[in-house]
Design a protein around this motif. Sequence first.
Motif, PDB file in Angstrom:
ATOM      1  N   ASP A   1       4.883  13.426   3.869  1.00  0.00           N
ATOM      2  CA  ASP A   1       6.263  13.739   4.261  1.00  0.00           C
ATOM      3  C   ASP A   1       6.996  12.454   4.653  1.00  0.00           C
ATOM      4  O   ASP A   1       7.179  12.145   5.830  1.00  0.00           O
ATOM      5  CB  ASP A   1       6.232  14.730   5.427  1.00  0.00           C
ATOM      6  N   THR A   2       7.437  11.688   3.653  1.00  0.00           N
ATOM      7  CA  THR A   2       8.131  10.432   3.957  1.00  0.00           C
ATOM      8  C   THR A   2       9.494  10.649   4.620  1.00  0.00           C
ATOM      9  O   THR A   2       9.914   9.796   5.414  1.00  0.00           O
ATOM     10  CB  THR A   2       8.283   9.576   2.693  1.00  0.00           C
ATOM     11  N   PRO A   3      10.226  11.728   4.335  1.00  0.00           N
ATOM     12  CA  PRO A   3      11.463  11.937   5.105  1.00  0.00           C
ATOM     13  C   PRO A   3      11.226  12.031   6.613  1.00  0.00           C
ATOM     14  O   PRO A   3      12.012  11.511   7.407  1.00  0.00           O
ATOM     15  CB  PRO A   3      12.031  13.241   4.534  1.00  0.00           C
TER      16      PRO A   3
ATOM     17  N   THR B   1       0.817  -1.218   0.000  1.00  0.00           N
ATOM     18  CA  THR B   1       0.000   0.000   0.000  1.00  0.00           C
ATOM     19  C   THR B   1       0.850   1.268   0.000  1.00  0.00           C
ATOM     20  O   THR B   1       0.336   2.361   0.226  1.00  0.00           O
ATOM     21  CB  THR B   1      -0.914  -0.006   1.237  1.00  0.00           C
ATOM     22  N   ALA B   2       2.145   1.151  -0.279  1.00  0.00           N
ATOM     23  CA  ALA B   2       3.033   2.310  -0.276  1.00  0.00           C
ATOM     24  C   ALA B   2       2.593   3.420  -1.236  1.00  0.00           C
ATOM     25  O   ALA B   2       2.820   4.605  -0.941  1.00  0.00           O
ATOM     26  CB  ALA B   2       4.465   1.871  -0.601  1.00  0.00           C
ATOM     27  N   PRO B   3       1.959   3.121  -2.386  1.00  0.00           N
ATOM     28  CA  PRO B   3       1.543   4.225  -3.269  1.00  0.00           C
ATOM     29  C   PRO B   3       0.674   5.269  -2.581  1.00  0.00           C
ATOM     30  O   PRO B   3       0.652   6.436  -3.000  1.00  0.00           O
ATOM     31  CB  PRO B   3       0.770   3.496  -4.384  1.00  0.00           C
ATOM     32  N   LEU B   4      -0.053   4.901  -1.532  1.00  0.00           N
ATOM     33  CA  LEU B   4      -0.873   5.882  -0.814  1.00  0.00           C
ATOM     34  C   LEU B   4      -0.028   6.967  -0.162  1.00  0.00           C
ATOM     35  O   LEU B   4      -0.540   8.050   0.153  1.00  0.00           O
ATOM     36  CB  LEU B   4      -1.709   5.173   0.255  1.00  0.00           C
ATOM     37  N   LEU B   5       1.241   6.693   0.044  1.00  0.00           N
ATOM     38  CA  LEU B   5       2.136   7.683   0.646  1.00  0.00           C
ATOM     39  C   LEU B   5       2.748   8.611  -0.393  1.00  0.00           C
ATOM     40  O   LEU B   5       3.328   9.648  -0.034  1.00  0.00           O
ATOM     41  CB  LEU B   5       3.268   6.987   1.416  1.00  0.00           C
ATOM     42  N   PHE B   6       2.652   8.231  -1.664  1.00  0.00           N
ATOM     43  CA  PHE B   6       3.392   8.954  -2.705  1.00  0.00           C
ATOM     44  C   PHE B   6       2.486   9.551  -3.775  1.00  0.00           C
ATOM     45  O   PHE B   6       2.874   9.664  -4.934  1.00  0.00           O
ATOM     46  CB  PHE B   6       4.410   8.019  -3.350  1.00  0.00           C
ATOM     47  N   GLY B   7       1.265   9.933  -3.392  1.00  0.00           N
ATOM     48  CA  GLY B   7       0.397  10.651  -4.324  1.00  0.00           C
ATOM     49  C   GLY B   7      -0.442   9.768  -5.206  1.00  0.00           C
ATOM     50  O   GLY B   7      -0.675  10.087  -6.368  1.00  0.00           O
ATOM     51  N   TRP B   8      -0.943   8.673  -4.667  1.00  0.00           N
ATOM     52  CA  TRP B   8      -1.757   7.736  -5.456  1.00  0.00           C
ATOM     53  C   TRP B   8      -3.044   8.398  -5.917  1.00  0.00           C
ATOM     54  O   TRP B   8      -3.737   9.051  -5.131  1.00  0.00           O
ATOM     55  CB  TRP B   8      -2.057   6.497  -4.609  1.00  0.00           C
TER      56      TRP B   8
END
Length: 945
Positions: free
Chosen positions: A883-885, A869-876
């Motif tokens: 803010d992943t950093p 489900t990582a795409p939800l963190l990157f503008g899916w």
Amino acid sequence: MQTSSDRHEYPAHWEADVVLRDGGTARIRPITVDDADRLVSFYEQVSDESKYYRFFAPYPRLSAKDVHRFTHHDFVDRVGLAATIGGEFIATVRYDRIGPEGTPASAPADEAEVAFLVQDAHQGRGVASALLEHIAAVARERGIRRFAAEVLPANNKMIKVFMDAGYTQKRSFEDGVVRLEFDLEPTDRSLAVQRAREQRAEARSVRRLLVPGSVAVIGVGRTAGGVGRSILDNIKDAGFTGRLYAVNKAFPDDLKELDGVAAHRSVRDIDGPVDLAVVAVPADHVPEIVTECGEHGVQGLVVVSAGYAESGPEGRDRQRELVRHARTYGMRIIGPNAFGVINTAEEVRLNASLAPEMPRPGRIGLFAQSGAIGIALLSRLHRRGGGVTGVTGVSTFVSAGNRADVSGNDVLQYWYDDPDTDVVLMYLESIGNPRKFTRLARRTAAAKPLVVVQSAGSAPQGHAVQATRLPHATVTSLLRQAGVIRVDTITDLVDAGLLLARQPLPAGPRVAILGNSESLGLLTYDACLSEGLRPLRPLDLTTGATAGDFHAALLRALGDDACDAVVVTAIPAIGETSVADAELAEALRSAAAQAPGKPVLVVHVELGGLAEALSAAVATAPQVETKPSGARRLRPSQQLPPPVQAQAPETAAPDAPSARLIPAYPAAERAVRALGEAVKYAQWRREAAEPGKVPEYEDIDEKGAARFIDGMLARGQGLTLGTEETCELLGRYGIDVRRAVPAPTPDDAVRAAGTVGYPVALKATAPHLRHRADLGGVRLDLADEEQLRRAYAELTELFGTPQELRPVVQGMAPRGVDTVVRAVIDPAAGAVLSFGLAGAASQLLDDMAHRLIPVTDREATSVIRSIRTAPLLFGWRGSTPVDTPALEELLLRVSRLVDDHPEVVAVTLEPVVVAPRGLSVLGATVRLAPPPARDDLGPRTLPVY
């Protein structure tokens, strides 16, 4: 063991078995008052020179006063340890606590003088180094932080022991004596030295079992059949290059040979050394055999006898006694209940197993705990037709059975720097020491591929393993983090092993597909997509393609910079003969040899002849023969180039490093699955070359956190911190938790909202509702008192009284993606950091990523991106990236907290709302407990299963 005047009882936990530099074993234990005679006997066997080095003067014998002093210890201020073999001392070490003036002292004095004495016959075996590790661990346990030693300048061996240990040292020279002082706190260098010694010693202990100069098979029957006789025949038929003996106490006195093999009634009767004994007698008779072998100087045992831990509690006790008995004599054991060992090296040719045929020589190391699985693996690797076909070979094979002593960890140590092994395949029904296995696997995988099938069920009855609370999927994730190629079946194990043993690693995921079947090409294309590869458009050569067409197409594909690997698909023509198979194989091998940097795989459909031809040496291809009437074959090509230098010469062994063997697979899915694993492994190798670092943060208060933890643990052995204590501890590591104020009544909720400020959230924190927003136990964005009171009434009406709901009021956090961060110390695997998105969907799919602590900056970056489900963190789907950093920094801070303070045995941050700018930790729990033992940081010891 000790008198009533001694201050501490006998510390049995200091006893340990260790592997010495030459691969033999010794037992280290505390010296007691009962050891007076052993000490005197030991001292009499020490040379005058060694005595002089120990006492700085001629000292021919110990006085009664000396013997009393060296055998009476309080196990606190005065401690003595002995290394023993066969129950007799071979070396001793002792420390005496001293004060600032160098005189005897008690705690809190934290310095001690240390001195060694090693029997001359055992010098050079690494005994002193092992004793130093153990006496240092004992001293640290008793509050001693520093050792001092005085050594004569001529005693170079002992000076080297101290200097090479890796501790922080200070060296001085006074009155003709070298004085060494060193801190006992482990350093990166001391751990590196310890692990390098461990690797060399354990590798040599396995080598003694796999490369023996002489073998005795004990329990050989006079007639054909039976386990012992079968193993003897297998060793003889394989052409073992060393000396071979048949042993059975039932042999008649006048029997000197059995089928050309020297026969004896006992190992004691053998004139000459015996390196390896294969024991195939009933379990009740094994103890006397172990004694005979130990007294004769046998170096190791392969015990195929059954009736041990696999048979129940009584058998487990018998198994532990077997290991203890063998280690007393410095011997290691493969088994019991083992299938045996194989070494195909030309200078050894050992088949001390129940396998009736010697496997072909090759470069695959094979480990299996189960004999049945071992048979299946050997059979699959040996078979040339059907399934995964073609000549492949084994360098060494070990079936550990109940693995009461030698385990997969030991064999990994051997294969790590074995020049005859390029790929390691392991079938593990259990992992006895997961923390150590992960460490060894990471190091091995950096040098050569390690492919593992790990059973998902409970450990077999014969296997004693450390309990783990981690799910099987988590263990799999941690193995992959260590570079292990984790597969599910022995078919996948062999498929991946064949590719990795024969072909270079791919530089990326781009795959060219070519062949004479459009349908098979499309099937391969779809399989590549399923495995996350990037296939190029398949090239259809049509069913009329010649061997020359395949050769030219493969050359073009290998020369394309947009291609990292090539899958060739081939279907047979009607009536095709082995001649055509050989021509096609020659064409593919010739083309592949001209571009040796890219892997090539073949998918064939019922084309056994092609698979065999692909695996044969180029120069052995059959000559063109007259075709039977009516048969059709691939047309020979006049444009085929002659064999190039990169191809294997006629005399090359099939799996020799110079041979370029192309693996063939009967199904596209199997070929592509193996390629996908190779791609992921190659990516891991590239990343492992730059592993990242554990960052430092200036705002971390490590000492303050340590004082806080000590104070909390003073209240009890283990506890879950309250809200205020949790916030205080996490705050010392720069982790801020949004305050949640208990609201047992509506008025309390209103007062809390006035404190934190509107808008607020109202949450039920009862266990069955906590973190379950989907159940309706949360009300958000309450802008004023009216909305808050209405929400409070709704919650109590729906779910029960405030006492049942445990409502809290919390300030609203910026909108974002809800995530969860956890850390736990598992007794078997160690400290593990986990990350995933919060919510029922992620829990249902078990969509969590895991990393071993300490986590590096690169690992923090990868763990966030590794969940599905990582795409939800990157503008899916057009949403704003978060803010992943900031999330990576939070993961690193949690990792530091658990790594710095092993008393923090569990941390949960849930939910962590990650916004486009910054993040908010809305809930946190921390559990403290005395830290579990870290067997990977202590002195080297052999496990007791």
